[in-house]
Every structure is written in C-alpha cells, then in structure tokens.
Design an enzyme around this catalytic site. Structure first.
Site, PDB file in Angstrom:
ATOM      1  CD  GLU A  52      14.844  -1.441   1.502  1.00  0.00           C
ATOM      2  OE1 GLU A  52      15.969  -1.711   1.972  1.00  0.00           O
ATOM      3  OE2 GLU A  52      13.817  -2.025   1.870  1.00  0.00           O
TER       4      GLU A  52
ATOM      5  N   GLY B  66      16.050  20.392   5.397  1.00  0.00           N
ATOM      6  CA  GLY B  66      15.369  21.558   5.940  1.00  0.00           C
ATOM      7  C   GLY B  66      14.600  22.330   4.879  1.00  0.00           C
TER       8      GLY B  66
ATOM      9  N   GLY C 110      12.223  20.985   2.948  1.00  0.00           N
ATOM     10  CA  GLY C 110      10.919  20.385   2.710  1.00  0.00           C
ATOM     11  C   GLY C 110      10.913  19.222   1.741  1.00  0.00           C
TER      12      GLY C 110
ATOM     13  N   GLY D  46      12.189  16.067   2.052  1.00  0.00           N
ATOM     14  CA  GLY D  46      11.813  14.795   2.672  1.00  0.00           C
ATOM     15  C   GLY D  46      10.315  14.718   2.910  1.00  0.00           C
TER      16      GLY D  46
ATOM     17  CG  ASN E 232      18.114   8.879  11.740  1.00  0.00           C
ATOM     18  OD1 ASN E 232      18.083  10.080  11.987  1.00  0.00           O
ATOM     19  ND2 ASN E 232      18.171   8.408  10.506  1.00  0.00           N
TER      20      ASN E 232
ATOM     21  CE1 TYR F 269      10.670   9.382   7.833  1.00  0.00           C
ATOM     22  CE2 TYR F 269      11.827   8.031   9.416  1.00  0.00           C
ATOM     23  CZ  TYR F 269      11.721   8.567   8.151  1.00  0.00           C
ATOM     24  OH  TYR F 269      12.685   8.295   7.212  1.00  0.00           O
TER      25      TYR F 269
END
Length: 158
Positions: free
Chosen positions: A83, A93, A95, A97, A124, A131
């Site tokens: 979600e 930057g 790491g 995420g 985005n 991704y």
C-alpha cells in the site's frame, strides 16, 4: 535496519503517511487517524502489516512499508499488495527503500506468496526507475479502477 512495526510506531508511521501524501500532492486525501491505523495494524483482526526502516546510527525510524494480503485465483495463492513505501527525504539514497522491499520480498517467498504488487504515480520517475532496477515491471494493459465516496455509497445502497 528493517524490523516489524510495533504499536509504539503508530504515531511516526501516521506522520510519515502525511509526509507521503504531501509528496504525492494529495494531503487533503490522507484523513486516516492514528486510531484507525492502530486498529488496522494491531487490532483483533489485523488487516494491515508494517515494516519500519531505522537509521543505522540513531535507530530512529526513517521509513516504512505497509502491506496487506491479496489473492490470485489463477495461481491459487496469496500475494502482497504494498500500500505504501516511504523513506524520509533526508534518509533517501541510504538503501532503506531497497531494504524494505527486499524484506517484504523475503517474507513473500518464505510464506509461499506468488507475487508483490503496488501502484506508482505516472510522474514519479525516481520511484519508477528504482522499482525497475529491482526487476519490477509495469502491468501494461491493466488500469486501476476505484469506487469511493458518493459513488460507492450510491452503488452500495441500491
């Protein structure tokens, strides 16, 4: 760096949800309360699950991921719908995420879930590129539809 969310994280997750809404240019749409979030994550029947990214030095939360289960009737297995994934600007930057997504993927594989899905805004580009760098692909040919607000009420009360 990554851990399961605890009930004591609800206020900071709620604050980061507001930050994410600001980033996505829709702060007026983020109306969920801390109480609703607490119930969804830690109530009698949790419908939402969370991960927290912490700063390696300070231990302070700098990001989060919240997700829930979906189900593929074609594969016959659960999947994960991510979600929200958010890392505070000052921690990007570092790491966090990637670590959140890797941990969620690890959970999915460990539990036998067949896929992870999420939505990303068309504009985005930093997130889209991130991704794609992990091997995620857009679902071309599919459009997301939403029934909400007055339209949902009208249909649901027919």
């Amino acid at each position: 760096m990554i851990r399961t969310a605890a009930v004591t994280d609800v206020p900071v997750v709620h604050a980061m949800i507001r930050e994410l809404a600001e980033y996505e240019k829709a702060p007026h749409e983020a109306v969920a309360t801390e109480e609703q979030l607490r119930d969804a994550l830690f109530g009698a029947n949790p419908a939402l699950f969370g991960l927290i990214a912490e700063d390696d030095t300070t231990g302070e939360p700098v990001g989060f991921a919240v997700w829930f289960l979906n189900f593929s009737t074609w594969r016959g297995t659960h999947g994960v719908y991510l979600e929200d994934l958010y890392v505070r600007p000052e921690a990007r930057g570092g790491g966090h995420g990637k670590a959140l997504l890797l941990e969620l993927a690890r959970i999915a594989v460990e539990r036998g879930y067949s896929r992870m899905e999420w939505s990303v805004l068309d504009w985005n580009e930093p997130s889209i590129n991130f991704y794609k760098s992990l091997g995620a692909v857009p679902m071309d040919g599919w459009s997301v539809y939403r029934l909400a607000g007055e339209a949902l009420t009208a249909v649901g009360t027919r």
